[in-house]
Design a protein around this motif. Sequence first.
Motif, PDB file in Angstrom:
ATOM      1  N   ARG A 162       0.827  -1.215   0.000  1.00 38.84           N
ATOM      2  CA  ARG A 162       0.000   0.000   0.000  1.00 38.84           C
ATOM      3  C   ARG A 162       0.859   1.261   0.000  1.00 38.84           C
ATOM      4  O   ARG A 162       0.597   2.191  -0.762  1.00 38.84           O
ATOM      5  CB  ARG A 162      -0.999  -0.009   1.153  1.00 38.84           C
ATOM      6  N   MET A 163       1.893   1.273   0.853  1.00 45.02           N
ATOM      7  CA  MET A 163       2.707   2.488   0.936  1.00 45.02           C
ATOM      8  C   MET A 163       3.495   2.728  -0.349  1.00 45.02           C
ATOM      9  O   MET A 163       3.539   3.848  -0.872  1.00 45.02           O
ATOM     10  CB  MET A 163       3.672   2.376   2.123  1.00 45.02           C
TER      11      MET A 163
ATOM     12  N   TYR B  63       2.804   1.650  -3.326  1.00 51.93           N
ATOM     13  CA  TYR B  63       1.863   2.014  -4.390  1.00 51.93           C
ATOM     14  C   TYR B  63       1.441   3.475  -4.275  1.00 51.93           C
ATOM     15  O   TYR B  63       1.310   4.183  -5.278  1.00 51.93           O
ATOM     16  CB  TYR B  63       0.639   1.089  -4.342  1.00 51.93           C
ATOM     17  N   SER B  64       1.234   3.929  -3.050  1.00 52.79           N
ATOM     18  CA  SER B  64       0.766   5.308  -2.848  1.00 52.79           C
ATOM     19  C   SER B  64       1.771   6.324  -3.376  1.00 52.79           C
ATOM     20  O   SER B  64       1.416   7.449  -3.699  1.00 52.79           O
ATOM     21  CB  SER B  64       0.473   5.576  -1.365  1.00 52.79           C
TER      22      SER B  64
ATOM     23  N   GLY C  36      -3.726  -3.891  -0.091  1.00 55.69           N
ATOM     24  CA  GLY C  36      -3.577  -2.611   0.573  1.00 55.69           C
ATOM     25  C   GLY C  36      -4.637  -1.596   0.199  1.00 55.69           C
ATOM     26  O   GLY C  36      -4.496  -0.407   0.469  1.00 55.69           O
TER      27      GLY C  36
ATOM     28  N   ASP D 102      -7.878  -1.716   1.257  1.00 56.65           N
ATOM     29  CA  ASP D 102      -9.002  -1.789   2.190  1.00 56.65           C
ATOM     30  C   ASP D 102      -8.946  -0.570   3.097  1.00 56.65           C
ATOM     31  O   ASP D 102      -7.874  -0.174   3.544  1.00 56.65           O
ATOM     32  CB  ASP D 102      -8.906  -3.065   3.039  1.00 56.65           C
ATOM     33  N   VAL D 103     -10.100   0.008   3.384  1.00 57.41           N
ATOM     34  CA  VAL D 103     -10.143   1.254   4.152  1.00 57.41           C
ATOM     35  C   VAL D 103     -11.183   1.133   5.263  1.00 57.41           C
ATOM     36  O   VAL D 103     -12.291   0.641   5.027  1.00 57.41           O
ATOM     37  CB  VAL D 103     -10.509   2.452   3.244  1.00 57.41           C
ATOM     38  N   PRO D 104     -10.832   1.556   6.482  1.00 58.93           N
ATOM     39  CA  PRO D 104     -11.792   1.491   7.598  1.00 58.93           C
ATOM     40  C   PRO D 104     -13.005   2.390   7.396  1.00 58.93           C
ATOM     41  O   PRO D 104     -12.952   3.379   6.666  1.00 58.93           O
ATOM     42  CB  PRO D 104     -10.971   1.989   8.799  1.00 58.93           C
TER      43      PRO D 104
ATOM     44  N   PHE E 280      -4.538  -1.210  11.193  1.00 60.96           N
ATOM     45  CA  PHE E 280      -3.926   0.113  11.074  1.00 60.96           C
ATOM     46  C   PHE E 280      -3.463   0.659  12.429  1.00 60.96           C
ATOM     47  O   PHE E 280      -2.745   1.638  12.484  1.00 60.96           O
ATOM     48  CB  PHE E 280      -4.930   1.092  10.450  1.00 60.96           C
TER      49      PHE E 280
ATOM     50  N   GLU F 295      -9.770   7.209   8.167  1.00 64.36           N
ATOM     51  CA  GLU F 295     -10.081   7.296   6.745  1.00 64.36           C
ATOM     52  C   GLU F 295      -8.961   7.930   5.920  1.00 64.36           C
ATOM     53  O   GLU F 295      -8.553   7.395   4.892  1.00 64.36           O
ATOM     54  CB  GLU F 295     -11.383   8.091   6.548  1.00 64.36           C
TER      55      GLU F 295
ATOM     56  N   PRO G 235      -5.399   6.001   5.808  1.00 67.42           N
ATOM     57  CA  PRO G 235      -5.493   4.816   4.949  1.00 67.42           C
ATOM     58  C   PRO G 235      -5.697   5.146   3.473  1.00 67.42           C
ATOM     59  O   PRO G 235      -5.118   4.492   2.605  1.00 67.42           O
ATOM     60  CB  PRO G 235      -6.706   4.060   5.527  1.00 67.42           C
ATOM     61  N   LEU G 236      -6.504   6.144   3.171  1.00 66.14           N
ATOM     62  CA  LEU G 236      -6.727   6.507   1.765  1.00 66.14           C
ATOM     63  C   LEU G 236      -5.445   7.084   1.148  1.00 66.14           C
ATOM     64  O   LEU G 236      -5.029   6.677   0.061  1.00 66.14           O
ATOM     65  CB  LEU G 236      -7.868   7.525   1.646  1.00 66.14           C
ATOM     66  N   ALA G 237      -4.824   8.036   1.842  1.00 62.85           N
ATOM     67  CA  ALA G 237      -3.615   8.664   1.299  1.00 62.85           C
ATOM     68  C   ALA G 237      -2.463   7.667   1.268  1.00 62.85           C
ATOM     69  O   ALA G 237      -1.562   7.785   0.428  1.00 62.85           O
ATOM     70  CB  ALA G 237      -3.237   9.883   2.132  1.00 62.85           C
ATOM     71  N   GLY G 238      -2.502   6.685   2.181  1.00 58.61           N
ATOM     72  CA  GLY G 238      -1.472   5.651   2.211  1.00 58.61           C
ATOM     73  C   GLY G 238      -1.683   4.580   1.157  1.00 58.61           C
ATOM     74  O   GLY G 238      -0.934   3.609   1.110  1.00 58.61           O
ATOM     75  N   HIS G 239      -2.676   4.764   0.323  1.00 60.12           N
ATOM     76  CA  HIS G 239      -2.882   3.815  -0.779  1.00 60.12           C
ATOM     77  C   HIS G 239      -2.938   4.495  -2.162  1.00 60.12           C
ATOM     78  O   HIS G 239      -2.250   4.090  -3.077  1.00 60.12           O
ATOM     79  CB  HIS G 239      -4.164   3.007  -0.568  1.00 60.12           C
TER      80      HIS G 239
END
Lengths: 470, 470, 470
Positions: free
Chosen positions: B68-69, B71-72, B327, B329-331, B387, C368, C371-375
Amino acid sequence: MTSSALHPDRLFSSDSRQREIARELYGTVRTLPIISPHGHTDPNWFADNKPFPNASELLIKPDHYLLRMLYSKGVSLASLGLQPACGGPCEENPEQVWQTFADHYYLFRGTPTRLWMDHVLGEVFGIERQLDSQTGADIYAEINRQLATPAFLPRALLDRFNIEVIATTESPLDSLQAHGKLRDALGAGRVITAYRPDPVVDPDYEGFSRNIEQFEAISGEDCGSYAGYLRAHRERRLYFREMGATSTDHGHPSARCEDLTPAQCEKLYQGALRGELNAEQADQFRGQLLTEMALMSLDDGLVMQLHPGVYRNHNPALFADFGRDRGADVPLAGEFVRNLKPLLDRVGNHRDFTLILFTLDETTYARELAPLAGHYPALLLGPPWWFHDSPEGMLRYRQQVTETAGFYNTAGFNDDTRAFLSIPARHDVARRMDCRFLAQLVAEHRLEMNEAAELAQDLTCNLARRAYRL
Amino acid sequence: MTSSALHPDRLFSSDSRQREIARELYGTVRTLPIISPHGHTDPNWFADNKPFPNASELLIKPDHYLLRMLYSKGVSLASLGLQPACGGPCEENPEQVWQTFADHYYLFRGTPTRLWMDHVLGEVFGIERQLDSQTGADIYAEINRQLATPAFLPRALLDRFNIEVIATTESPLDSLQAHGKLRDALGAGRVITAYRPDPVVDPDYEGFSRNIEQFEAISGEDCGSYAGYLRAHRERRLYFREMGATSTDHGHPSARCEDLTPAQCEKLYQGALRGELNAEQADQFRGQLLTEMALMSLDDGLVMQLHPGVYRNHNPALFADFGRDRGADVPLAGEFVRNLKPLLDRVGNHRDFTLILFTLDETTYARELAPLAGHYPALLLGPPWWFHDSPEGMLRYRQQVTETAGFYNTAGFNDDTRAFLSIPARHDVARRMDCRFLAQLVAEHRLEMNEAAELAQDLTCNLARRAYRL
Amino acid sequence: MTSSALHPDRLFSSDSRQREIARELYGTVRTLPIISPHGHTDPNWFADNKPFPNASELLIKPDHYLLRMLYSKGVSLASLGLQPACGGPCEENPEQVWQTFADHYYLFRGTPTRLWMDHVLGEVFGIERQLDSQTGADIYAEINRQLATPAFLPRALLDRFNIEVIATTESPLDSLQAHGKLRDALGAGRVITAYRPDPVVDPDYEGFSRNIEQFEAISGEDCGSYAGYLRAHRERRLYFREMGATSTDHGHPSARCEDLTPAQCEKLYQGALRGELNAEQADQFRGQLLTEMALMSLDDGLVMQLHPGVYRNHNPALFADFGRDRGADVPLAGEFVRNLKPLLDRVGNHRDFTLILFTLDETTYARELAPLAGHYPALLLGPPWWFHDSPEGMLRYRQQVTETAGFYNTAGFNDDTRAFLSIPARHDVARRMDCRFLAQLVAEHRLEMNEAAELAQDLTCNLARRAYRL
């Protein structure tokens, strides 16, 4: 052995600079009188001034913080001496109840209950041994011995605790007889009441329509119409004010307010009397009453308190056997920005009206409550409440509220307790945590020492006196 | 150079009093066995006991935290060796994949991935140089050299890591062949399974009706009716229990529970089989199954775990090419008070049923989860999850949970990982952070040292053993 | 006396190890140039370069942080020199306005306003006495004396503050005349604009259809159709880019995005022109425009900023008398996971598109936004905003964001202010708090010192330059 609970530096930061400053600040407020403008002690204790029966009856059975934790780890409420409605057996021997508590005292490690109880044992009863299975019986005997002495009569403790003023909370249906007695005995303004109208403003309250009949009888106003019903409120509020009340208190499920037309109000009220409101209508009615109470406060000067956001009696099996206030209430997510708007649109800009807001949803501190209180003249923030009147809860409150609302939009501390003996403990925790917070600001050069000293006084006494018009 | 990750005082407070106490507490738990009651390692690793192929295959490709990191910040998954479903090119050379990771290792500064990876390199492989573009190739070679040795076979690592028990997670459709092999090889109770029925309880799961056909075949129960379907669950749960399972695990989108009539259940079930449920009905069905699982747990004694609140596969383009667990998936915001009520009304007061709750919405810690777990005998709180299984996340958890739920309504730590080599690192972070938290309580005179020492043992091993009935 | 606000160690932890490290890190960034990529200063100040009139006009009247706090404690806006629309009296004497502010300066204890104002007085004007009732008049005179000197002309301050680049925010209806003048006088890229289209994308904006008429006129595009309307945006965006803009800015009530069909868009647009959209439709339209803006950014390279989640003008009585931006805006609970999905599905995987997200709901940081920015490659997190650009707010941001998003998915600091003189103060607070956070990581062995030093540079300048393509 000196237990942690009696350590003079307890709850201060262990950082040496901060600790030194906190110690100095705390020294200036430690012995200031206790202002207790919101709580749930029984006025009959002070009116009758009889000795408390024993340690278990006084310290365990009425304390839902204790009951909830013990119950969560498998200790039945019957074994703690509570009689189930189903008629099953219950522990009759208070000494055995105390022993069960002592056996499980380790469960409270890291909780405020532990801090308060250690304070009660150590500071109020002078018992320095840690409570556990071994020491339980001796400690029980020692507490009972002291409770039987005149120094432990309710009024003597009121003096010893240096309580300048303490408010209890009564329903409009209460005759306030105890308060009448107290006014005669102690003079006006020492033990005062507060107007808590839940039984007559919440259509979902047990026996609502019967309550309204009583309301009519006690107020002498015809409650057949909404207008008469409002007059009954005005009437009772004036009587409460005469008996010392400076505030009202409202325990709604949410902060929802309404500003309905007279016709809508009448219709809802009639539906409520007939027990015909659905959930949404009942909520509307409660919301309308908040606005009505605010408008009445504009007239009679009573400060308004709102304690929203609890799912009461979440455990129906437990409720059936043991009733309310046994530790089965759970907070809900809160919303204030849209919910309060109808009320604020009416009275939010009035400087001579005060609404003190409490929350059990800490996410509203920085997001909603501090911005609202930091703008509207009518709003103040109450102290951290219930699950959050703890060291970490108090720190989070100051950290999340202060930068937007400052200190002067807060209402000081109140203990909100029926556990009379723990009142000094609770105020002491609040004073220590406030001094700790101020000490950090000073140590990090965000505040001057002379300002912190002034604030310590304000947070301890002056803000509460001003907010509650004491 | 000793890197920070290997500093003996890492993660302790820099306050000298607190650090000293933390060091002392940590010394008493550092080498205790690892209890790992919830995770996602592959049981075939231990059953087959073959060497791990290489550093990239082992440490990068299965780790969605890493993916995830990277890719971001613009690193494509194909360049990390993942084959896109569209058939485009992907990096075939694992050494180049490792070099790409090394080049971007600075992105992980301040994240738990950095702590874990440094621990893996330093403590597991004895590599003390910091990973970066320059050192990447050497470190890659060194890891591969060691992976080829007998000391790095999966079972050898199980011993070296001092793992007393580790649970994997399997679907009811799994034959548990690997676990059978493991029981024969290692004895019962060392590597155990857990019952994770998502593919047969979630109507939205890919191939749900096909899964039910398999479920029928593997359980030998007729799944044409809801009653038969429940029997199939009971059957498979018993088989899982025989293969060591002590728990079930449920990964629903929310904590919603239901308590429907048999007729409603049958209707929903038949609709699910036909693939005809709308979103609301599918959610109802999942909610009903949570309650069914709780009721079965009352009978068979399996501890129930609920991991709700994730929006899975948020990125459809990435999902199309690379599938689940990359990576994306988001809460989501969570709610437990109303959602859990139907289940709690049925089984919340049972002392011999345990439901362990996890959350990705930290706002529910103090507001909902601690009050619920601090009341219901059946509830425990799981450790900070996904997380939040990080130093700050762990601190917030203790700070927000402890005052209301205490320590003894929590379930100890679990690592929840498929990254086998990082298991010691993750438990070490948890032990350090717990000792740090306890040290603060001691330094601030909120807890005695002997209590903190007892708690350190409990948080490290005993609470997990008790919660999971190990 | 040296006031706290000027103490060289202010805002650093009082822990001696952390303080030493913070001091060292801060020493390396203290004098770096100010990058101010998002704010609300008036470009005419710099274009005209005339002296600021007086202390009250410059420092009090435009600052809604000041107005909100003073108003909350009963100070009327008229007494602060603001003219009510109702035509009532207002304080005309700026010296009296300043005195009122000085009398109430204690209200700001513990707030960032206090830090900023002390910095302005101490560092910008060299005034070391604390502002209060006694010192107010002298301080007022001294500020005015200095404001009249050439050293305090806007452009001189731009140099003295070491501002490398500063962005203002303009409506598409603005001719950007001031920016034209500035480009000629100061060269390109020193004072730049940003495209803030609220008046022409929000159907609820005052005078929306009139605004569209102007939009047509200024863009030269026929805005009778949705397609023409979009062309007008493209046209104006290009013009803004010519005048230095590198970004757009969007202040929607929520983060809701849409991805509608052309027919739906046309229908909504025509309804908006006729003023016939209901609340839901207006919200849909705004949501669609966010996606359109993102698509245009893909073409023209403008970085997109989203500032959602404010209930604007919450106090209607105050709004009627004193208009917008007087401190009556209140944050709302936020949601990004579902709201942003339509936009992210279109452009979230593009590495050459950047969307910088801001929030006023801190609960979304860890749950939120990180996790979003980290992907997603397209996402960055903006700094803590508005109510949260304060020491505690900044700490919470780093503590809750870093472990999941790292440092490199954040966009550096921006001051977001119209209070020009406080810009150095705001950047100084951010630098100190960042160094404090990094110092803690180093002191707890979570980060090496050389990494912290690199990060301090990045957080101070490089991340903002990269994020905003400066």
